[in-house]
Structures are given as structure tokens and as C-alpha cells.
Design a protein around this motif. Structure first.
Motif, PDB file in Angstrom:
ATOM      1  N   TYR A 184       0.832  -1.200   0.000  1.00 57.79           N
ATOM      2  CA  TYR A 184       0.000   0.000   0.000  1.00 57.79           C
ATOM      3  C   TYR A 184       0.870   1.254   0.000  1.00 57.79           C
ATOM      4  O   TYR A 184       2.015   1.232   0.455  1.00 57.79           O
ATOM      5  N   SER A 185       0.266   2.358  -0.481  1.00 58.22           N
ATOM      6  CA  SER A 185       1.005   3.629  -0.524  1.00 58.22           C
ATOM      7  C   SER A 185       0.873   4.407   0.771  1.00 58.22           C
ATOM      8  O   SER A 185       1.568   5.408   0.962  1.00 58.22           O
ATOM      9  N   SER A 186      -0.021   4.000   1.658  1.00 55.47           N
ATOM     10  CA  SER A 186      -0.165   4.704   2.945  1.00 55.47           C
ATOM     11  C   SER A 186      -0.464   3.697   4.054  1.00 55.47           C
ATOM     12  O   SER A 186      -1.038   2.629   3.804  1.00 55.47           O
ATOM     13  N   LYS A 187      -0.102   4.080   5.259  1.00 56.00           N
ATOM     14  CA  LYS A 187      -0.306   3.209   6.418  1.00 56.00           C
ATOM     15  C   LYS A 187      -1.795   3.048   6.727  1.00 56.00           C
ATOM     16  O   LYS A 187      -2.228   1.984   7.184  1.00 56.00           O
ATOM     17  N   GLN A 188      -2.593   4.101   6.461  1.00 52.79           N
ATOM     18  CA  GLN A 188      -4.027   4.042   6.768  1.00 52.79           C
ATOM     19  C   GLN A 188      -4.730   2.971   5.932  1.00 52.79           C
ATOM     20  O   GLN A 188      -5.590   2.245   6.435  1.00 52.79           O
ATOM     21  N   GLN A 189      -4.348   2.855   4.652  1.00 51.74           N
ATOM     22  CA  GLN A 189      -4.973   1.839   3.796  1.00 51.74           C
ATOM     23  C   GLN A 189      -4.613   0.431   4.269  1.00 51.74           C
ATOM     24  O   GLN A 189      -5.445  -0.476   4.240  1.00 51.74           O
ATOM     25  N   ALA A 190      -3.353   0.252   4.720  1.00 51.34           N
ATOM     26  CA  ALA A 190      -2.938  -1.055   5.229  1.00 51.34           C
ATOM     27  C   ALA A 190      -3.691  -1.400   6.516  1.00 51.34           C
ATOM     28  O   ALA A 190      -4.098  -2.538   6.726  1.00 51.34           O
ATOM     29  N   GLN A 191      -3.872  -0.391   7.385  1.00 49.25           N
ATOM     30  CA  GLN A 191      -4.595  -0.628   8.636  1.00 49.25           C
ATOM     31  C   GLN A 191      -6.041  -1.018   8.367  1.00 49.25           C
ATOM     32  O   GLN A 191      -6.615  -1.871   9.053  1.00 49.25           O
ATOM     33  N   LYS A 192      -6.624  -0.427   7.328  1.00 48.05           N
ATOM     34  CA  LYS A 192      -8.002  -0.762   6.947  1.00 48.05           C
ATOM     35  C   LYS A 192      -8.091  -2.223   6.517  1.00 48.05           C
ATOM     36  O   LYS A 192      -9.056  -2.930   6.844  1.00 48.05           O
ATOM     37  N   MET A 193      -7.075  -2.683   5.775  1.00 43.56           N
ATOM     38  CA  MET A 193      -7.047  -4.081   5.335  1.00 43.56           C
ATOM     39  C   MET A 193      -6.915  -5.025   6.536  1.00 43.56           C
ATOM     40  O   MET A 193      -7.577  -6.071   6.596  1.00 43.56           O
ATOM     41  N   VAL A 194      -6.062  -4.669   7.506  1.00 43.58           N
ATOM     42  CA  VAL A 194      -5.868  -5.501   8.699  1.00 43.58           C
ATOM     43  C   VAL A 194      -7.183  -5.604   9.483  1.00 43.58           C
ATOM     44  O   VAL A 194      -7.568  -6.686   9.947  1.00 43.58           O
ATOM     45  N   ASP A 195      -7.887  -4.478   9.628  1.00 42.51           N
ATOM     46  CA  ASP A 195      -9.172  -4.489  10.344  1.00 42.51           C
ATOM     47  C   ASP A 195     -10.178  -5.392   9.637  1.00 42.51           C
ATOM     48  O   ASP A 195     -10.940  -6.116  10.280  1.00 42.51           O
ATOM     49  N   PHE A 196     -10.178  -5.347   8.298  1.00 51.48           N
ATOM     50  CA  PHE A 196     -11.091  -6.200   7.523  1.00 51.48           C
ATOM     51  C   PHE A 196     -10.774  -7.677   7.734  1.00 51.48           C
ATOM     52  O   PHE A 196     -11.674  -8.505   7.923  1.00 51.48           O
ATOM     53  N   LEU A 197      -9.475  -8.022   7.728  1.00 49.64           N
ATOM     54  CA  LEU A 197      -9.071  -9.421   7.916  1.00 49.64           C
ATOM     55  C   LEU A 197      -9.483  -9.935   9.281  1.00 49.64           C
ATOM     56  O   LEU A 197      -9.939 -11.070   9.421  1.00 49.64           O
ATOM     57  N   GLN A 198      -9.334  -9.097  10.301  1.00 53.44           N
ATOM     58  CA  GLN A 198      -9.673  -9.543  11.653  1.00 53.44           C
ATOM     59  C   GLN A 198     -11.179  -9.718  11.831  1.00 53.44           C
ATOM     60  O   GLN A 198     -11.613 -10.454  12.707  1.00 53.44           O
ATOM     61  N   CYS A 199     -11.978  -9.040  10.976  1.00 52.75           N
ATOM     62  CA  CYS A 199     -13.434  -9.201  11.045  1.00 52.75           C
ATOM     63  C   CYS A 199     -13.920 -10.405  10.248  1.00 52.75           C
ATOM     64  O   CYS A 199     -15.015 -10.907  10.510  1.00 52.75           O
ATOM     65  N   THR A 200     -13.148 -10.865   9.261  1.00 55.70           N
ATOM     66  CA  THR A 200     -13.647 -11.895   8.354  1.00 55.70           C
ATOM     67  C   THR A 200     -13.057 -13.279   8.593  1.00 55.70           C
ATOM     68  O   THR A 200     -13.691 -14.279   8.275  1.00 55.70           O
TER      69      THR A 200
END
Length: 488
Positions: A184-200
Motif C-alpha cells: 500500500y502507498s499509505s499506512k491508513q490503507q494497510a490498517q483498513k485491510m488488517v481491520d477487515f481481515l480480523q473481522c472476516t
């Protein structure tokens, strides 16, 4: 009469004809007739000052708004009535805007005028493309790992990412042996992906960052962040052995259970009582357990005799039971031992789909060495001889009749082998057999294979046409190719 040219006119506050009034007053004065737009050729986006890059097709509503914002300040003195594009050659690097404005002039007369603003499209590389060209294109990476031999959970996760369009912000997706890397180009986008993985999916994550450079005068620091996400090493159709403490907390279940599904939790069923339980990621990491077998150790059995069993009495503190499965007692024989009289007795949760003579895949616990700390401490009488997993169908026939398909993530592969293809076919079969997983996946109709009737009761489970989506193909040039269709 007009006070300038003497032409008879209807009376108006200025006492002038329209021609003379326009000659005297230009209401478009101060509005620029030329402008520039910056366009990135690599990602085909336009610059919206000061620093936002947006995707626009030619003659779209978004591009019109972008052009009008360029002259917004000078349009404040007039009233904008209408705005639209004049057609230009798509590769001319010119955009022409036809504007209609009104303004109150001499003695309250309202004058309306139409004029054209021309924009020159200049090429400029955006910051994201600059990073890619400089080989320093990522600021954060999400490393997703699962330490297991089968990739069923990854194939399911891939479909969830595609359905929720979470792959759109990734700069690159790289496939390695144990998982995937998302850049990812920013840390915020990566954090969003991590949150999605932990929910799914049941998982745990760790993060770290590395200093790349910093400016001591302006106090600016440049970091690269790494997020490590570990998915639980349990897949669908695994036989697991729970710790005594965990089995007791789940309603006095048997320690030997079958994993029937992995979604945001691990779904387990006790094949001897039909008792079901769900284990989330936090519970798993507090009481970890392993799979007793891997899918290559599945053996083929034939059902010699099977009897459905009425529901047993619930024990003290027992949990919920599955309504979708039927408890049965079966005598089975290995297909490799048909010339002998050696049969095995077992309880199974598949009583609703098994009949005498059916082939079924299962694990032989009677003739194997269980290398598991909890299984080795169990009473041998509590360990079943055979655990049946799923009914066996003719795979080539299933592939030939499969009139649907899935989409895949575009990723850099290290190389696929025949085992990956076999695992992918296993995942497709699981989708056909499990309606609960199917609800979270976008399934597309394969137009190359003719549609057959869905009323074949003897064959393997199939996906109905009502559950399939039409695969939409949009072929258009983002810079506004000839005949580009605009979707609003």
C-alpha cells in the motif's frame, strides 16, 4: 428606437437593441477562456488541486465539475445557466466547455451570453506513479500467513476481498509459499485491510515500522510499516483434537471434532452427538489446537450399512446441536481392502446424504500414529476408529458440468503446481456443497457451458442459476475512447 442604431425594438430599461448592448457590455469579461488540466498517463487520473488525483472519463459529470472548479472564482459575478462539453478528438489533448451565463447590466436589463472555454490537457506524473517508477512504491505492507498445507481459507478470503473491492487501493499483490503480501502507498490503507481481515477470518496481527529517512530541521520522518496477520492453521474438513478444558467450556463436547466451516469463527461439529460450537480467534490463541491430518491423508471408504439414530439425550451442560445434519451409525470398509472382511464401525454426522454403497472420504484413526499432545492423553476408547468427512463424487463429471466461475486477484505468482489446482477444485466443490459460504461469494455464470436442469437428485450438489451473477464486461478507454460509455 434603439438609442445607438435607431432600430425599432420592444422597450427595455437600457433603450438598446441586443446587438448594441453586447457591443457596449461584455458580461464574460474577467472569465478566463483558456485553462490547463493535469493528467497522469500511467494511472489515467486527473489532478484536482491541491493534491488529489481523481478518475474521470471524458465528458463525464466528474470531469465537468473539475473544469468548472478551475474558473469558479471568476464565475461568482455572473449566473451560470448551462454548461456542457463540445466534442473534441479524444487524443487532441483539448477539452472545450460551452457555458451559458446571465448578468444584470445597464438599468437592470438582464443579458445572456454563450461562450467557450478551452482546456489544454498536460501530462504530469502523480506521486503514486512516481514511487512505482522509483522502485520505492510502498509505504506499508500487510503480510497474511497461514501455516497449513491447504489453502481453502485463502481462496475464501480472496473472494471476500474481491466482493468488498478491498484490492483496489493495493499497489501490488505478491503470492508466496505461506500466503499473500499486499503493498500500500499509505499506512491508513494497510490498517483498513488488517481491520477487515480480523473481522472476516480468525486471526491475530502484529505491526512494526522501519525508519527510512528523516529531516531534523522540519521534523519529518519517513517510515515503512509492516503488518503481520496470522490466520489460524485450521481449514474446512480438518479433524482436530481439543484440549479437555476447551472441550468442557464448549458444552462438554467430545475432544475429537470436525471443522465444517471457517468464516469469522471456526465452526466445529462433534460427529458422535451433532453438537456444534464456534471458536473465535481470541479463544483459539488462548487454547491452541492442531489438525490431526492433512487432506492428502483422506482415504476412500464404502458404506456397507448405515442406520439413522434418534437424537441422544443431552448431557449436563451440553450445547446446541446441528439441524442440518443427521446422526447415523455406519459400517464402512476401505476401498483398498475390499478383498478382506475388515470393516470399521463409526458414528457420522452425514446421515442425511449417505446410503449403503456410497463412497465417502474419511480419516482412519485406528491404524495411524497420532502425534498430538491432547490425543495422546485421551482414553483410547473415546477415540473413534474412523471419522467420515464428506461424500465422494466423480470429480471429472463435476468439472464438466460446472456452469459457473469465480474471479481471481491479479497477483505476482512464484509459480503454481498441480497441487494448487487440486486445492482450488476442492474449494469450488466446497462452495457447491455449503450454502452458508456461498452467500459471501460473488459467483458468475459461465456462458461457455450450456445450462442443464437443476433437478438431478442423484448427482453431486450444484449451484442454482438464481445464485449466479452475469459477468459484466466494460471495454472503454479511461481517457475517453471513441464511443466510451459513461456509467452514472
Amino acid at each position: 428606437l434603439c438609442c445607438q442604431c435607431g432600430v425599432p425594438i420592444p422597450p427595455n430599461p437600457a433603450n438598446m437593441c441586443v446587438g448594441c448592448l453586447r457591443a457596449q457590455v461584455d458580461i464574460t469579461e474577467g472569465i478566463p477562456k483558456q485553462g490547463t488540466l493535469h493528467f497522469c498517463k500511467q494511472c489515467e487520473r486527473y489532478l484536482q488541486p491541491p493534491g488529489t488525483w481523481i478518475q474521470c472519463t471524458l465528458e463525464s459529470r466528474e470531469l465537468l465539475a473539475l473544469c468548472l472548479k478551475k474558473i469558479k472564482a471568476s464565475l461568482s459575478k455572473v449566473r451560470l445557466i448551462d454548461a456542457g462539453f463540445i466534442w473534441t478528438e479524444p487524443h487532441s489533448k483539448r477539452l472545450k466547455l460551452k457555458l451559458t451565463v446571465q448578468k444584470e447590466v445597464i438599468n437592470g436589463a438582464v443579458l445572456q451570453q454563450v461562450f467557450v472555454v478551452e482546456y489544454i490537457v498536460q501530462s504530469q506524473m502523480c506521486e503514486d506513479c512516481h514511487r512505482i517508477e522509483a522502485k520505492d512504491f510502498w509505504k506499508a505492507v500487510v503480510q497474511v500467513r497461514q501455516k497449513t498445507l491447504h489453502k481453502k481459507t485463502f481462496y475464501y478470503l480472496e473472494q471476500l476481498i474481491l466482493k468488498h473491492r478491498l484490492h483496489q487501493n493495493t499497489l501490488r499483490i505478491k503470492e508466496i509459499h505461506d500466503g499473500l503480501d499486499f503493498y500500500y502507498s499509505s499506512k491508513q490503507q494497510a490498517q483498513k485491510m488488517v481491520d477487515f481481515l480480523q473481522c472476516t477470518v480468525p486471526s491475530r496481527s502484529k505491526s512494526s515500522q522501519r525508519l527510512i529517512s528523516h529531516d531534523i530541521h522540519s521534523n519529518v520522518y519517513n517510515y515503512k510499516s509492516t503488518f503481520s496477520v496470522e490466520i489460524v492453521p485450521i481449514c474446512k474438513d480438518n479433524v482436530v483434537c481439543l484440549s479437555p478444558k476447551l472441550a468442557q467450556s464448549l458444552g462438554n463436547m467430545s475432544q475429537i471434532c470436525v471443522c465444517i466451516r471457517v468464516t469469522s469463527t471456526i465452526h466445529l461439529i462433534d460427529p458422535s452427538t451433532l453438537q456444534i460450537a464456534e471458536i473465535d480467534g481470541n479463544t483459539y490463541w488462548r487454547h491452541p489446537f492442531n489438525s490431526l491430518f492433512h487432506p492428502r491423508q483422506l482415504e476412500e471408504f464404502i458404506i456397507m450399512d448405515i442406520n439413522r439414530v434418534q437424537e441422544k439425550k443431552k448431557g449436563a451442560g451440553a450445547g446446541a446441536r446441528s439441524n442440518k445434519h443427521t446422526l447415523a451409525e455406519a459400517w464402512v470398509q476401505k476401498t483398498s481392502e475390499l478383498n478382506t472382511d475388515h470393516q470399521y464401525f463409526c458414528c457420522t454426522h452425514l446421515g442425511h446424504i449417505l446410503n449403503p454403497g456410497d463412497l465417502v472420504l474419511g480419516f482412519d484413526l485406528a491404524n495411524c500414529n497420532l502425534n498430538d499432545e491432547f490425543a495422546n492423553k485421551m482414553n483410547p476408547h473415546n477415540i473413534p476408529d474412523v471419522v467420515l468427512i464428506k461424500k465422494s463424487y466423480d470429480r471429472t463429471k463435476r468439472q464438466r458440468r460446472r456452469n459457473w466461475k469465480l474471479k481471481e486477484l491479479e497477483r505476482d505468482r512464484e509459480g503454481t503446481d498441480t497441487d494448487d489446482e487440486r486445492q482450488y477444485q476442492d474449494f469450488l466443490e466446497d462452495l457447491e456443497e455449503d450454502e452458508a459460504i456461498r452467500k459471501n461469494v460473488n459467483i458468475y455464470r459461465n456462458a461457455d457451458i450450456p445450462v442443464e436442469s437443476d433437478t438431478d437428485d442423484d448427482g453431486p450438489p450444484r449451484i442454482s442459476l438464481a445464485e449466479m451473477l452475469e459477468d459484466l464486461h466494460i471495454s472503454q478507454d479511461a481517457t475517453g475512447g471513441e464511443g466510451a460509455n459513461m456509467m452514472t
